[in-house]
Design a protein around this motif. Sequence first.
Motif, mmCIF file in Angstrom:
data_model
loop_
_atom_site.group_PDB
_atom_site.id
_atom_site.type_symbol
_atom_site.label_atom_id
_atom_site.label_comp_id
_atom_site.label_asym_id
_atom_site.label_seq_id
_atom_site.Cartn_x
_atom_site.Cartn_y
_atom_site.Cartn_z
ATOM 1 N N VAL A 1 -1.396 -1.337 5.369
ATOM 2 C CA VAL A 1 -1.829 -0.014 5.836
ATOM 3 C C VAL A 1 -1.177 0.298 7.184
ATOM 4 O O VAL A 1 -0.664 1.399 7.411
ATOM 5 C CB VAL A 1 -3.384 0.043 5.938
ATOM 6 C CG1 VAL A 1 -3.834 1.269 6.730
ATOM 7 C CG2 VAL A 1 -4.011 0.052 4.553
ATOM 8 N N ASN B 1 -11.071 -2.351 1.974
ATOM 9 C CA ASN B 1 -9.653 -2.767 1.857
ATOM 10 C C ASN B 1 -9.204 -3.631 3.040
ATOM 11 O O ASN B 1 -8.057 -3.530 3.501
ATOM 12 C CB ASN B 1 -8.736 -1.542 1.749
ATOM 13 C CG ASN B 1 -9.005 -0.750 0.487
ATOM 14 O OD1 ASN B 1 -9.123 -1.337 -0.594
ATOM 15 N ND2 ASN B 1 -9.142 0.555 0.616
ATOM 16 N N LYS C 1 -2.383 0.573 -4.250
ATOM 17 C CA LYS C 1 -2.366 -0.711 -3.534
ATOM 18 C C LYS C 1 -2.324 -1.858 -4.544
ATOM 19 O O LYS C 1 -2.764 -1.721 -5.695
ATOM 20 C CB LYS C 1 -3.598 -0.838 -2.635
ATOM 21 C CG LYS C 1 -4.933 -0.753 -3.369
ATOM 22 C CD LYS C 1 -6.082 -0.825 -2.397
ATOM 23 C CE LYS C 1 -7.418 -0.929 -3.115
ATOM 24 N NZ LYS C 1 -7.865 0.269 -3.809
ATOM 25 N N LYS D 1 -4.228 9.025 3.338
ATOM 26 C CA LYS D 1 -5.094 8.410 2.323
ATOM 27 C C LYS D 1 -4.330 7.321 1.589
ATOM 28 O O LYS D 1 -3.119 7.457 1.347
ATOM 29 C CB LYS D 1 -5.552 9.450 1.302
ATOM 30 C CG LYS D 1 -6.687 10.309 1.797
ATOM 31 C CD LYS D 1 -7.303 11.108 0.660
ATOM 32 C CE LYS D 1 -8.406 11.997 1.228
ATOM 33 N NZ LYS D 1 -8.271 13.367 0.883
ATOM 34 N N ILE D 2 -5.066 6.283 1.207
ATOM 35 C CA ILE D 2 -4.435 5.237 0.399
ATOM 36 C C ILE D 2 -4.457 5.724 -1.049
ATOM 37 O O ILE D 2 -5.535 6.019 -1.599
ATOM 38 C CB ILE D 2 -5.226 3.911 0.516
ATOM 39 C CG1 ILE D 2 -5.201 3.399 1.958
ATOM 40 C CG2 ILE D 2 -4.656 2.849 -0.428
ATOM 41 C CD1 ILE D 2 -6.117 2.223 2.216
ATOM 42 N N TYR E 1 -5.896 -5.381 3.339
ATOM 43 C CA TYR E 1 -4.647 -4.600 3.348
ATOM 44 C C TYR E 1 -4.235 -4.117 4.741
ATOM 45 O O TYR E 1 -3.411 -3.218 4.858
ATOM 46 C CB TYR E 1 -4.791 -3.386 2.415
ATOM 47 C CG TYR E 1 -4.782 -3.753 0.946
ATOM 48 C CD1 TYR E 1 -3.588 -4.097 0.300
ATOM 49 C CD2 TYR E 1 -5.952 -3.768 0.214
ATOM 50 C CE1 TYR E 1 -3.575 -4.440 -1.038
ATOM 51 C CE2 TYR E 1 -5.953 -4.111 -1.143
ATOM 52 C CZ TYR E 1 -4.762 -4.442 -1.761
ATOM 53 O OH TYR E 1 -4.743 -4.777 -3.096
ATOM 54 N N VAL F 1 0.857 -1.183 0.000
ATOM 55 C CA VAL F 1 0.000 0.000 0.000
ATOM 56 C C VAL F 1 0.892 1.231 0.000
ATOM 57 O O VAL F 1 1.928 1.252 0.652
ATOM 58 C CB VAL F 1 -0.918 -0.018 1.264
ATOM 59 C CG1 VAL F 1 -1.341 1.379 1.658
ATOM 60 C CG2 VAL F 1 -2.144 -0.881 1.036
ATOM 61 N N MET G 1 0.609 5.263 0.908
ATOM 62 C CA MET G 1 -0.277 6.234 1.552
ATOM 63 C C MET G 1 0.348 7.628 1.503
ATOM 64 O O MET G 1 1.570 7.769 1.590
ATOM 65 C CB MET G 1 -0.548 5.839 3.012
ATOM 66 C CG MET G 1 -1.410 4.601 3.152
ATOM 67 S SD MET G 1 -1.723 4.156 4.877
ATOM 68 C CE MET G 1 -2.998 5.312 5.335
#
Lengths: 407, 144
Positions: free
Chosen positions: A397, A390, A171, A167-168, A393, A161, A163
């Motif tokens: 994350v 998500n 991914k 915010k993502i 993830y 991921v 970021m």
Amino acid sequence: MTIKIAQLSCGTEYSSVQYEIEKAARSVGAKVVYPDVSYADINDAVKRFGFNPRSPQLKLMIARAISLADGKYDADAVFITTCFRCAEAALVRNELRRFIQENTKLPVVTYSFTERLKASQLLTRMEALVTIVTRKELLARERQTGLTAGIDSGSSTTKAVIMENNKIIGKDWTTSGDVVQSAQLVLENAMKEAGVELKQIEAMGTTGYGRFTLGKYFNAKLVQEELTVNSKGAVWLANRQRGEATILDIGGMDNKAITVRDGVPDNFTMGGICAGASGRFLEMVCKRLKIPIEDLGALADKGDWRNAKMNSYCSVFGIQDLVTTLGEGKSFEDVAAAACHSVAEQVYEQQLQEIDVRHPIIQVGGTSLISGMVTAVGEVLGERPIVPPNSQYIGAVGGALLSSGFL
Amino acid sequence: MKVFIDPPNSLILFDLVERFGHEPLSSMAAIQNKIDNVEVDMPPMNLTLEDVIKGLKYAGVEVPSGVRGRLSLWGPMIEEADAAIIMLDPPFNFGCVGCERSNEMVKYLIKRRGIPSISVNYPNNEEEAKATVGQIKEFLEGLK
């Protein structure tokens, strides 16, 4: 600073495992300690605790727990362990875990061992205890800052991921093969989606089974076990950073049940003895049904687990049940529902008994994408879990979020 | 008040609780309820797999099924109880459930609930028996 892990145990010295426990603690920079109690304290402690076991060493465990609760002995974390299959010890172990949680702020983990215990099996648990103690400030982090990456090298899949400013922005995931190659692939794809290059990434966090290899390869700022990293990722994704929750992560090879307070774990169990209670069993079921795993959830939602018998504790015998059930002409839908129910039931029976479930329940990990699995967990627990977006993830994350704390 | 008795199938304790105006919570009532009202056929006590799984609330899966099955009966009663009477070291013909691990856990669950309770020693002669009944009477009369 050496972290002191108080060991409350019965039988370790006679099971040839004490050395392994101490080795596991040493390898994560911790030291196993034994709260001092006097002979005279033991009877009083047992009376106060209210459980009077026949086994004297369990009485000693109780006295040691009370010594910790009363602040007479200083420790940073607690490891409670007893022999596998001893009923009396299993009862005392769980009640002492509850007692410690109610009366101290110490993180605690319980474990039942066999004579085959090796330090490597305890490594993640010990590492998590140390992380909780030593990285309190980092674990309290609720927002991701800067441009960071997280890689989760799991047993079944590898996830990455990217970021930026909480915010993502990119991914990707793939099935795990070579640890480094799988990670390179997902990281490249995630960066492509995010429109960034590796040199722009300010910090990286790695977790999962391949964390050390990847941490070294990518020169990651954060290399951390998946219990604490996944917890942070789960509460961030579910937007439940404050308050209590239970995180249920049914993974490809092992399962984790973690209770958190303000996103920081204070008790966790990690199972991995039998594939019958993991995503791997669902993969085997799909192979036998000749369906892609993506279709299993919807199929299971249309079926009724009560129509198909599948309650074996073992994945091999579970598949035997499946073959028999299909031979009896049961529908694929019912069989799919029964497979999901079987995994949910085993997770409930084997792991959720070792923690006190707190609400809400957040279900994460790859199996949380199988809707039938979420339905089954909801049925078994009597409450439908939250599945954040998500949800597969969480580790990546968590890695990206926590690594931003090093900026 | 609802008074849990330990051993939970002691007829003498059951009788004493009733005599002094309270409702005894006992194995007899719970099993009777299962046999009369549950539409299952799992003789002799109609304890089913589901009951054993319910016992997980009180003890983990590593604890043998017999302990969990017993706790699935008594655990809810202890949760419901307002008070408890515990007879220490009784012979098995006084009331017995056949499992020391379950007995230990029952006593712990009572303690954990924090409800008023009395622990009395099993009497060995008539004199002691009178004293024991007197203790129980005083305890039951004191419950409000």
